[in-house]
Write an enzyme that holds these catalytic residues in place. Structure first.
Site, PDB file in Angstrom:
ATOM      1  N   GLY A   7      -1.254   0.227  -9.049  1.00  0.00           N
ATOM      2  CA  GLY A   7      -1.915   1.385  -8.460  1.00  0.00           C
ATOM      3  C   GLY A   7      -2.675   1.082  -7.186  1.00  0.00           C
ATOM      4  O   GLY A   7      -3.552   1.846  -6.785  1.00  0.00           O
ATOM      5  N   GLY A   8      -2.355  -0.061  -6.545  1.00  0.00           N
ATOM      6  CA  GLY A   8      -2.981  -0.373  -5.265  1.00  0.00           C
ATOM      7  C   GLY A   8      -4.336  -1.047  -5.363  1.00  0.00           C
ATOM      8  O   GLY A   8      -4.950  -1.333  -4.338  1.00  0.00           O
ATOM      9  N   LYS A  44       4.031 -13.428   0.210  1.00  0.00           N
ATOM     10  CA  LYS A  44       4.256 -13.294   1.640  1.00  0.00           C
ATOM     11  C   LYS A  44       4.181 -11.829   2.045  1.00  0.00           C
ATOM     12  O   LYS A  44       4.727 -10.958   1.354  1.00  0.00           O
ATOM     13  CB  LYS A  44       5.637 -13.851   2.000  1.00  0.00           C
ATOM     14  CG  LYS A  44       6.042 -13.677   3.457  1.00  0.00           C
ATOM     15  CD  LYS A  44       5.225 -14.548   4.369  1.00  0.00           C
ATOM     16  CE  LYS A  44       5.706 -14.410   5.835  1.00  0.00           C
ATOM     17  NZ  LYS A  44       4.812 -15.168   6.744  1.00  0.00           N
ATOM     18  N   ILE A  69       5.500  -8.872   3.928  1.00  0.00           N
ATOM     19  CA  ILE A  69       6.741  -8.479   4.591  1.00  0.00           C
ATOM     20  C   ILE A  69       6.393  -7.466   5.677  1.00  0.00           C
ATOM     21  O   ILE A  69       5.981  -6.348   5.381  1.00  0.00           O
ATOM     22  CB  ILE A  69       7.755  -7.870   3.595  1.00  0.00           C
ATOM     23  CG1 ILE A  69       8.015  -8.831   2.423  1.00  0.00           C
ATOM     24  CG2 ILE A  69       9.047  -7.517   4.304  1.00  0.00           C
ATOM     25  CD1 ILE A  69       8.658 -10.128   2.809  1.00  0.00           C
ATOM     26  N   LYS A 127      -0.310   5.859  -2.655  1.00  0.00           N
ATOM     27  CA  LYS A 127       0.759   6.710  -2.138  1.00  0.00           C
ATOM     28  C   LYS A 127       0.234   8.103  -1.783  1.00  0.00           C
ATOM     29  O   LYS A 127      -0.592   8.662  -2.491  1.00  0.00           O
ATOM     30  CB  LYS A 127       1.867   6.817  -3.183  1.00  0.00           C
ATOM     31  CG  LYS A 127       2.499   5.479  -3.536  1.00  0.00           C
ATOM     32  CD  LYS A 127       3.364   5.565  -4.782  1.00  0.00           C
ATOM     33  CE  LYS A 127       3.898   4.203  -5.182  1.00  0.00           C
ATOM     34  NZ  LYS A 127       4.615   4.224  -6.476  1.00  0.00           N
ATOM     35  N   GLU A 144       7.251  -4.947  -8.569  1.00  0.00           N
ATOM     36  CA  GLU A 144       6.607  -4.701  -9.858  1.00  0.00           C
ATOM     37  C   GLU A 144       7.349  -3.600 -10.610  1.00  0.00           C
ATOM     38  O   GLU A 144       8.190  -2.894 -10.048  1.00  0.00           O
ATOM     39  CB  GLU A 144       5.141  -4.301  -9.686  1.00  0.00           C
ATOM     40  CG  GLU A 144       4.928  -2.960  -8.998  1.00  0.00           C
ATOM     41  CD  GLU A 144       3.454  -2.600  -8.876  1.00  0.00           C
ATOM     42  OE1 GLU A 144       2.599  -3.440  -9.190  1.00  0.00           O
ATOM     43  OE2 GLU A 144       3.169  -1.467  -8.452  1.00  0.00           O
ATOM     44  N   ARG A 159       5.243   3.379 -17.292  1.00  0.00           N
ATOM     45  CA  ARG A 159       4.633   4.679 -17.613  1.00  0.00           C
ATOM     46  C   ARG A 159       5.326   5.743 -16.777  1.00  0.00           C
ATOM     47  O   ARG A 159       6.158   5.444 -15.920  1.00  0.00           O
ATOM     48  CB  ARG A 159       3.145   4.666 -17.274  1.00  0.00           C
ATOM     49  CG  ARG A 159       2.850   4.237 -15.831  1.00  0.00           C
ATOM     50  CD  ARG A 159       1.394   4.360 -15.475  1.00  0.00           C
ATOM     51  NE  ARG A 159       1.057   3.705 -14.226  1.00  0.00           N
ATOM     52  CZ  ARG A 159       1.253   4.198 -13.012  1.00  0.00           C
ATOM     53  NH1 ARG A 159       1.826   5.393 -12.882  1.00  0.00           N
ATOM     54  NH2 ARG A 159       0.902   3.547 -11.931  1.00  0.00           N
ATOM     55  N   ARG A 212       0.660  14.563  -2.112  1.00  0.00           N
ATOM     56  CA  ARG A 212      -0.532  14.485  -2.952  1.00  0.00           C
ATOM     57  C   ARG A 212      -1.708  15.113  -2.204  1.00  0.00           C
ATOM     58  O   ARG A 212      -2.126  14.625  -1.144  1.00  0.00           O
ATOM     59  CB  ARG A 212      -0.862  13.032  -3.308  1.00  0.00           C
ATOM     60  CG  ARG A 212       0.259  12.335  -4.063  1.00  0.00           C
ATOM     61  CD  ARG A 212      -0.215  11.036  -4.673  1.00  0.00           C
ATOM     62  NE  ARG A 212       0.913  10.264  -5.192  1.00  0.00           N
ATOM     63  CZ  ARG A 212       0.787   9.200  -5.978  1.00  0.00           C
ATOM     64  NH1 ARG A 212      -0.420   8.769  -6.319  1.00  0.00           N
ATOM     65  NH2 ARG A 212       1.850   8.555  -6.411  1.00  0.00           N
TER      66      ARG A 212
END
Length: 452
Positions: free
Chosen positions: A164-165, A201, A203, A236, A287, A291, A337
């Site tokens: 979830g950041g 790393k 990207i 997001k 990842e 859920r 969102r």
């Protein structure tokens, strides 16, 4: 099918679950904190139970109170939604112990994929490409320095036990690594109860894509891919399905890789396998979220599959009736969102009363929300107010309908990111799908001028 489901979440996700249960003729029990006593899920559910005061640790994360709520109301299943306890293996095991079916993956699935370094090992074993980095959590900042020097700066510090950041920091050099390492540890510890970090790393000019999967413990199918590269602070903001950056063959390769990984761990329920694309369109596993995803409606719009309904059917041991050859991706969907936060003040979250609310409609427009005029937006939880999902036969049509829908939308009271979305829809880089994970960083301020 279940007779009564405990909805162990809040907000629009709880509303979404209640609706899916109602379509199946299943009764629901909403849990709520004292701050959410007047919430829409409480009004919608057949029954409701207060499980504690406003702080999440005392309510939505309180396993004994939630289990007690399920037992006292006679629930035979619990749906954890997204966030809170949705990926908590201990909670899933506690439900099993008290003979309440957990609507989601198995505890083993969650442990394997929830621990990011174990997920990386599983991905390698399944033949998926992974981003260069540490083979497991680093012991301390000195080991992090060693790994970073070997793979080269810039690197990412990531929480081994989270998602979830949260617990993520981008690091440009050794000095920044020394400064940010304890901050990332502290955030990881507070968010997930696990301070372990690993190093990857960075990207450059990358894009974030993901594949929606459904498994019944023996077979796995995919529902296509999504693009999630419009983000701020690793959270997001806009998702598209299918992903504009994935052409036919590459999209098929990514989807097959996701299915291969899920099959290798006998995955059960809904899940999302996430990847990064580099500037050469090579993909790397990052990842798996065990859920339902916040962005699942975009996939529902292009497939016609009710993913929450499928979760319920799988958990109940029923057939979803879905076969891979029958899944068709039709048209294009974009999800926005709508958040109670102010982009012009560094995305600072806001709270207060929604004094006026006007939501859009018309062809191709769907809104998933829990807010209404007069409701209180709490400072204790996630700032998500609503999800606007717009569908079109083509991406161009979805963008045109999105402009119309966002122009119709009015949310008065707390500050929102509506102007940010309107500005993005006028930007040629978004319209041409020429964007990456750094896109929002370059958006102009004030945003209201950009949207006009």
């Amino acid at each position: 099918m279940f007779e009564k489901v405990l909805v162990a979440n809040r907000g629009e996700m709880a509303v979404r679950i209640i609706r899916a249960c109602r379509d199946l003729g299943v009764r629901t029990v909403a849990i709520y904190s004292e701050a959410d006593a007047d919430g829409f899920p409480v009004q919608m559910a057949d029954e409701s139970v207060c499980i504690g005061p406003a702080p999440a640790a005392a309510s939505y994360l309180n396993v004994p109170h939630i289990i007690a709520a399920g037992l006292n109301t006679g629930c035979d299943a619990v749906h954890p939604g997204a966030g809170f306890l949705a990926e908590n293996a201990y909670f899933a095991e506690a439900c099993e112990r008290y003979r309440i079916t957990f609507i989601g993956p198995t505890p083993d699935n969650m442990r394997m994929m929830g621990e990011k370094t174990r997920a990386r090992e599983a991905a390698l074993a399944a033949g998926l490409p992974v981003i260069p980095g540490s083979n497991g959590p680093v012991a301390d900042v000195n080991e992090a320095k060693t790994v970073a020097r070997e793979i080269g700066f810039p690197v990412m510090l990531k929480a081994a036990g989270g998602g979830g950041g949260r617990g993520i920091r981008r690091v440009s050099d050794v000095d920044e690594l020394v400064t940010l390492f304890p901050l990332a540890q502290a955030e990881a510890r507070s968010s997930f109860g696990n301070a372990d970090l690993y190093v990857e790393k960075q990207i450059e000019r990358s894009r974030h894509v993901e594949v929606q999967v459904l498994g019944d413990g023996s077979t796995v199918l995919h529902l296509g891919h999504r693009e999630c590269s419009i983000q701020r602070r690793f959270q997001k903001l806009i998702e598209e399905a299918p992903a504009p950056s994935l052409g036919g063959r590459q999209g098929d390769r990514v989807a097959r890789a996701a299915v291969r990984l899920a099959e290798s761990i006998d995955y059960q329920g809904a899940g999302t396998v996430e990847f990064l694309l580099d500037d050469q369109n090579r993909f790397y596993f990052i990842e798996t979220n065990t859920r339902i995803q916040v962005e699942h409606p975009a996939t529902e719009e292009i497939t016609g599959v009710d993913i929450v309904r499928a979760q319920l059917q799988i958990a109940a041991g029923e057939s979803t009736g879905l076969r891979q050859r029958d899944i068709r991706l039709t048209g294009h969907a974009i999800e926005y969102r709508l958040l109670a936060e102010d982009p012009e003040r560094d995305f600072r979250p806001d709270a207060g009363t929604v004094t006026d609310l006007r939501l859009p409609g018309g062809p191709g427009v769907r809104v998933d929300t829990h807010v209404y005029a007069g409701c209180e937006v709490s400072p204790f939880y996630d700032s998500l107010l609503a999800k606007l999902i717009v569908y079109g036969d083509t991406r161009d049509e979805a963008i045109r309908r999105s402009r119309r829908a966002l122009a119709e939308t009015r949310i008065e009271g707390p500050a929102t990111n509506l102007d940010l979305h309107r500005a993005i829809l006028q930007d040629r880089r978004f319209v041409s799908a020429d964007y990456d994970l750094e896109y929002v960083t370059g958006m102009p301020v004030p945003l209201a001028e950009s949207a006009s």
